[in-house]
Design a protein around this motif. Structure first.
Motif, short mmCIF file in Angstrom:
data_model
loop_
_atom_site.label_atom_id
_atom_site.label_comp_id
_atom_site.label_asym_id
_atom_site.label_seq_id
_atom_site.Cartn_x
_atom_site.Cartn_y
_atom_site.Cartn_z
N VAL A 24 0.83 -1.20 0.00
CA VAL A 24 0.00 0.00 0.00
C VAL A 24 0.86 1.25 0.00
O VAL A 24 0.59 2.23 -0.73
N LEU A 25 1.92 1.26 0.79
CA LEU A 25 2.80 2.43 0.85
C LEU A 25 3.46 2.68 -0.50
O LEU A 25 3.56 3.83 -0.96
N GLU A 26 3.93 1.63 -1.16
CA GLU A 26 4.58 1.80 -2.46
C GLU A 26 3.59 2.33 -3.49
O GLU A 26 3.93 3.19 -4.31
N GLU A 27 2.35 1.82 -3.46
CA GLU A 27 1.35 2.27 -4.43
C GLU A 27 1.03 3.75 -4.24
O GLU A 27 0.99 4.52 -5.21
N TRP A 28 0.79 4.16 -3.00
CA TRP A 28 0.44 5.56 -2.76
C TRP A 28 1.63 6.49 -2.95
O TRP A 28 1.45 7.66 -3.28
N SER A 29 2.83 5.96 -2.78
CA SER A 29 4.01 6.79 -3.05
C SER A 29 4.14 7.08 -4.54
O SER A 29 4.61 8.14 -4.94
N ARG A 30 3.73 6.12 -5.38
CA ARG A 30 3.79 6.35 -6.83
C ARG A 30 2.66 7.26 -7.30
O ARG A 30 2.83 8.04 -8.24
N LEU A 31 1.50 7.17 -6.66
CA LEU A 31 0.34 7.95 -7.11
C LEU A 31 0.44 9.42 -6.71
O LEU A 31 -0.10 10.29 -7.41
N THR A 33 1.82 13.27 -5.68
CA THR A 33 2.76 14.25 -6.19
C THR A 33 3.98 14.29 -5.27
O THR A 33 3.94 13.79 -4.12
N PRO A 34 5.11 14.85 -5.72
CA PRO A 34 6.29 14.94 -4.85
C PRO A 34 5.98 15.59 -3.50
O PRO A 34 6.49 15.14 -2.47
N ARG A 35 5.15 16.62 -3.50
CA ARG A 35 4.82 17.29 -2.25
C ARG A 35 3.98 16.39 -1.34
O ARG A 35 4.17 16.36 -0.12
N GLN A 36 3.05 15.65 -1.97
CA GLN A 36 2.22 14.73 -1.18
C GLN A 36 3.06 13.59 -0.59
O GLN A 36 2.88 13.21 0.56
N GLU A 38 6.24 13.70 0.05
CA GLU A 38 7.08 14.28 1.11
C GLU A 38 6.29 14.41 2.41
O GLU A 38 6.80 14.13 3.50
N TYR A 39 5.04 14.81 2.30
CA TYR A 39 4.19 14.92 3.49
C TYR A 39 3.97 13.55 4.12
O TYR A 39 4.03 13.39 5.34
N LEU A 40 3.71 12.55 3.27
CA LEU A 40 3.50 11.20 3.76
C LEU A 40 4.75 10.67 4.47
O LEU A 40 4.66 10.06 5.55
N ALA A 41 5.91 10.91 3.88
CA ALA A 41 7.16 10.46 4.49
C ALA A 41 7.38 11.14 5.84
O ALA A 41 7.80 10.49 6.81
#
Length: 287
Positions: A24-31, A33-36, A38-41
């Motif tokens: 799930v993390l890999e999928e949402w990291s690909r979907l 934007t870079p800013r999103q 970065e926020y998730l990380a």
């Protein structure tokens, strides 16, 4: 723009109800934007830091030590190390990572319990769960759990501990029921956990502790396979610093009968075959 209250509640609720998976993390990291991303990380890193801080705070309270101990100022002079192990590897402690057992055997008052307690605390500092039991208190704990119908649950909790410490094995004899309960702890831990044991009895006398030579041999067999032996010799620290001396030197107490041995790892296993009595000797040693 800040998220709406409804969206914030959704995020909080989802976070509390599930553990995130790699897929799930890999999928949402690909979907994202870079800013999103970065926020998730940033969020996940903050969560990790919070969990680690919480674990550091709770583990010391769960280790059940009789008194806080460290290796600061510890007197190492009484310790005789087995081949391939020393002070540095103990403090690492590499043996916990390898799921090896450690037996601290020797004279009363020479630092066995202090070392076991300090190892327990050191393991918790590395964010691995450790628990300290005396042999008698562990048996009573298991007996109460069985009587309450929750023995399986209690055994599972002990089985999750990375480093269980069993202190004072042999100070009090066990009845047949208690011996069976304690044996099950060793059997469950075999190959899955590191166990630290302190005792003042050489292995040939463990049959008197368990009330059954065959059960004692079965325990020793498991410890021998994945374990090492550190021996402690010398005068008791408490005797040297006793208030009751009143100007008179206290007589040194008799040492237990194999305290003159130097048992290597290679000879360690021979306890399964050799009765080490006052009149017998380990091969290559003089008692």
């Amino acid at each position: 723009m800040a998220a709406s209250e409804e969206l914030a509640r959704r995020v909080a609720g989802a976070g509390r109800s599930c553990s995130l998976t790699t897929a799930v993390l890999e999928e949402w990291s690909r979907l994202g934007t870079p800013r999103q991303v970065e926020y998730l990380a940033g969020h996940l890193e903050a969560e990790r830091s919070s969990r680690e801080a919480s674990k550091r705070a709770t583990l010391p309270g769960r280790r059940a030590l009789p008194a806080p101990k460290t290796f600061d100022g510890y007197d190492w002079s009484a310790v005789s190390w087995p081949e391939g192990m020393g002070r540095e590897s103990l403090l690492a402690p590499d043996f916990v990572e390898r799921r090896e057992d450690l037996v601290l055997m020797g004279d009363v008052g020479t630092g066995k319990t202090h070392m076991a307690s300090a190892l327990c605390a050191l393991t918790c500092e590395r964010r691995l769960e450790a628990r300290f039991f005396t042999a008698s208190s562990l048996v009573m704990r298991l007996r109460r759990a069985r009587d309450d119908g929750r023995l399986d649950r209690e055994a599972a909790l002990i089985g999750k501990v990375r480093l269980p410490v069993i202190d004072e094995l042999g100070f009090l004899p066990l009845d047949a029921d208690g011996a069976r309960l304690l044996f099950q702890v060793f059997a469950d831990a075999y190959g899955r956990q590191s166990v630290v044991i302190t005792t003042n009895l050489e292995f040939s006398r463990w049959g008197s502790v368990f009330g059954d030579d065959q059960m004692a041999v079965a325990v020793i067999d498991r410890i021998v396979h994945h374990g090492r032996l550190a021996q402690f010799r010398g005068e008791s620290y408490r005797v040297r610093h006793a208030l009751m001396q009143e100007g008179q030197p206290l007589k040194k107490r008799a040492r237990f009968r194999c305290s003159g041995c130097s048992i290597s790892d290679a000879l360690f296993a021979q306890v399964l075959l050799t009765k080490h009595t006052r009149g017998s000797r380990w091969p290559g040693n003089t008692c």
